[in-house]
Scaffold this active site. Structure first.
Site, PDB file in Angstrom:
ATOM      1  N   ARG A  51       0.794  -1.191   0.033  1.00  0.00           N
ATOM      2  CA  ARG A  51       0.107  -0.077   0.010  1.00  0.00           C
ATOM      3  C   ARG A  51       0.901   1.242  -0.029  1.00  0.00           C
ATOM      4  O   ARG A  51       0.714   2.213  -0.607  1.00  0.00           O
ATOM      5  CB  ARG A  51      -1.061  -0.156   1.091  1.00  0.00           C
ATOM      6  CG  ARG A  51      -1.816   1.396   1.393  1.00  0.00           C
ATOM      7  CD  ARG A  51      -2.991   1.318   2.270  1.00  0.00           C
ATOM      8  NE  ARG A  51      -2.986   0.139   3.331  1.00  0.00           N
ATOM      9  CZ  ARG A  51      -2.459   0.553   4.517  1.00  0.00           C
ATOM     10  NH1 ARG A  51      -2.022   1.792   4.777  1.00  0.00           N
ATOM     11  NH2 ARG A  51      -2.461  -0.477   5.219  1.00  0.00           N
ATOM     12  N   TYR A 103     -16.849  15.972 -15.730  1.00  0.00           N
ATOM     13  CA  TYR A 103     -17.302  14.538 -15.689  1.00  0.00           C
ATOM     14  C   TYR A 103     -18.327  14.324 -14.597  1.00  0.00           C
ATOM     15  O   TYR A 103     -17.937  14.821 -13.283  1.00  0.00           O
ATOM     16  CB  TYR A 103     -16.063  13.550 -15.382  1.00  0.00           C
ATOM     17  CG  TYR A 103     -16.710  12.217 -15.068  1.00  0.00           C
ATOM     18  CD1 TYR A 103     -17.433  11.552 -15.778  1.00  0.00           C
ATOM     19  CD2 TYR A 103     -16.035  11.503 -14.053  1.00  0.00           C
ATOM     20  CE1 TYR A 103     -17.899  10.166 -15.370  1.00  0.00           C
ATOM     21  CE2 TYR A 103     -16.483  10.250 -13.372  1.00  0.00           C
ATOM     22  CZ  TYR A 103     -17.315   9.411 -14.305  1.00  0.00           C
ATOM     23  OH  TYR A 103     -17.831   8.295 -13.981  1.00  0.00           O
TER      24      TYR A 103
HETATM   25  O1  P1T Z   1     -13.529   6.388 -13.852  1.00  0.00           O
HETATM   26  P1  P1T Z   1     -12.342   6.736 -13.240  1.00  0.00           P
HETATM   27  O2  P1T Z   1     -11.065   6.281 -13.492  1.00  0.00           O
HETATM   28  O3  P1T Z   1     -12.621   7.075 -11.666  1.00  0.00           O
HETATM   29  O4  P1T Z   1     -12.135   8.395 -13.732  1.00  0.00           O
HETATM   30  C1  P1T Z   1     -13.022   9.484 -13.271  1.00  0.00           C
HETATM   31  C2  P1T Z   1     -12.860  10.478 -14.594  1.00  0.00           C
HETATM   32  C3  P1T Z   1     -12.187  11.595 -14.196  1.00  0.00           C
HETATM   33  N1  P1T Z   1     -11.928  12.604 -15.082  1.00  0.00           N
HETATM   34  C4  P1T Z   1     -12.535  12.596 -16.268  1.00  0.00           C
HETATM   35  C5  P1T Z   1     -12.426  13.710 -17.290  1.00  0.00           C
HETATM   36  C6  P1T Z   1     -13.280  11.228 -16.646  1.00  0.00           C
HETATM   37  O5  P1T Z   1     -13.836  11.307 -17.819  1.00  0.00           O
HETATM   38  C7  P1T Z   1     -13.631  10.385 -15.734  1.00  0.00           C
HETATM   39  C8  P1T Z   1     -14.356   9.248 -15.942  1.00  0.00           C
HETATM   40  N2  P1T Z   1     -15.284   9.401 -17.221  1.00  0.00           N
HETATM   41  C9  P1T Z   1     -15.972   8.303 -17.498  1.00  0.00           C
HETATM   42  C10 P1T Z   1     -16.053   7.113 -17.112  1.00  0.00           C
HETATM   43  C11 P1T Z   1     -16.722   8.763 -18.893  1.00  0.00           C
HETATM   44  O6  P1T Z   1     -17.331   7.770 -19.609  1.00  0.00           O
HETATM   45  O7  P1T Z   1     -16.965   9.988 -19.217  1.00  0.00           O
END
Ligand code: P1T
Length: 378
Positions: A51, A103
């Site tokens: 970790r 997002y």
């Molecule tokens: O899904 P994750 O790895 O936790 O990432 C989050 C995230 C952060 N920033 C941006 C710009 C993102 O597009 C995302 C995740 N987005 C999607 C899953 C999507 O389909 O838009």
């Protein structure tokens, strides 16, 4: 930070020297949770527990940092875990100013998780040229550029010049460090969902933070250890493998993205097309200045029946996420941005007719034919 080699060479060789013991050209995956100690607290190579640190993760963190021009990198179990790690540095009463298009999961994390700890969030359209006034006690400016899903761009250098003592964090997920390097433009920290272009093959979930600020790095490293949202060695290895083709993939994503955007822009069943590589995009000049190409993400307004259109597509798969070699299509209103209340979503410009494409690496003629065919039926 100085780069010794060009991006493509760094992506393949940085933190990827052949392994000492066997000469293996590809360093192995260190699938271990813990490390034998010589005496209590006396470590062999600085590793005590995975970790805290793991050789496979460390290689990835070093490689990512190098590609973003950062001194330090930290990998997390997801993009939102990386965002969350950054937010834990804030204290009750602190303010975050964020762009008004992000997002949906980032908005949900702000509003439904961190607001209840007394952190304030306000939103502004950071893609407009006039400067935004920072609320009092603004500790963090959150910039997604290009934004998800409306593909707005903020001028990173311009925002950096006016940020005062606030930290400027840029979510560089849509561009990747091959197309855009926010730290060189004055950002303090870069965030990635590694799930997307960095991994590149839709087979892992991961996130990362990159910075050159030693104090910020130490504080975030402490959070990574203490909160513990770390990625597995195998996932780190897959992302590291993905990095080696990032430059090639981003060039091809950008070519295909532009070809698809141009086709859509002249199609009678399509309203507005949101792609920063089109000259009519309101932020095209900013894009041309701060990005080396425009990537594979675009959105458009469909003048027709969304369900019919989606059902006819044969290459584009209806799915959340983006940035893989395969093309994906989504309806942000009901999928990636469903966690934003409807009224707020509509105010932001995300209606039911908005379609988002992650343009993959298939042959562009096939992608265009697939879209043309589905549009006819919409
Ligand atoms: O899904 P994750 O790895 O936790 O990432 C989050 C995230 C952060 N920033 C941006 C710009 C993102 O597009 C995302 C995740 N987005 C999607 C899953 C999507 O389909 O838009």
């Amino acid at each position: 930070m100085e780069q010794a080699w060009h991006f493509e060479t760094e992506a393949i060789h940085h933190a990827q020297q052949p392994e000492e013991a066997t000469g293996a050209v590809i360093p192995p995956i260190y699938a271990t949770s813990t490390y034998a100690q010589l005496e209590p607290g006396v470590l062999r190579q600085g590793f005590d527990y995975s970790r805290a640190d793991n050789p496979t993760r460390r290689r990835l963190e070093q490689a990512l940092a190098r590609l973003e021009g950062a001194r330090y990198g930290l990998a997390f179990a997801s993009g939102v875990a990386a965002t969350s790690a950054l937010l834990t540095l804030l204290a009750p009463g602190d303010q975050v100013l964020a762009g008004d298009d992000t997002y949906g999961g980032t908005y949900r994390l702000f509003e439904q998780v961190y607001r209840k700890y007394g952190i304030g969030f306000s939103y502004a359209d950071l893609s407009r040229p006039e400067p935004v006034k920072l609320p009092d006690r603004t500790k963090l400016i959150w910039l997604e550029t290009p934004t998800n899903p409306l593909m707005k761009l903020a001028d990173i250098a311009e925002v950096a010049a006016r940020k005062g003592p606030a930290l400027l964090a840029v979510d560089n997920t849509f561009a990747s460090p091959y197309l855009q390097r926010p730290l060189e433009l004055g950002a303090d920290i870069v965030l990635h969902s590694m799930t997307k272009y960095l991994g590149g093959h839709s087979d892992i979930i991961g996130g990362a933070l990159l910075t050159s600020d030693a104090e910020l790095y130490e504080r975030l490293k402490f959070i990574q250890l203490s909160v513990g949202a770390v990625p597995s060695p195998f996932d780190c290895w897959l992302v590291h493998r993905g990095l080696k083709t990032l430059a090639l993939r981003m060039r091809a994503h950008s070519e295909n993205g532009l070809a698809v955007a141009r086709m859509l822009a002249q199609h009678p069943k399509v309203g507005r097309v949101y792609y920063p590589g089109l000259e009519e995009h309101p932020n095209h000049q900013v894009a041309a200045r701060q990005m080396s190409a425009y990537g594979g993400m675009l959105s458009f307004e469909l003048k027709g029946n969304v369900k019919h259109f989606l059902r006819q597509l044969k290459i584009f798969t209806l799915a959340e996420s983006l940035g893989g070699v395969e093309s994906l299509v989504s309806q942000p209103a009901t999928m990636t941005h469903a966690s934003i209340p409807r009224a707020e979503r509509l105010r932001r410009g995300i209606g039911d007719e908005l379609i988002r494409l992650s343009v993959g690496l298939e042959h562009p003629a096939d992608l265009i034919a697939d879209l043309n065919n589905a549009l006819e039926d919409a």
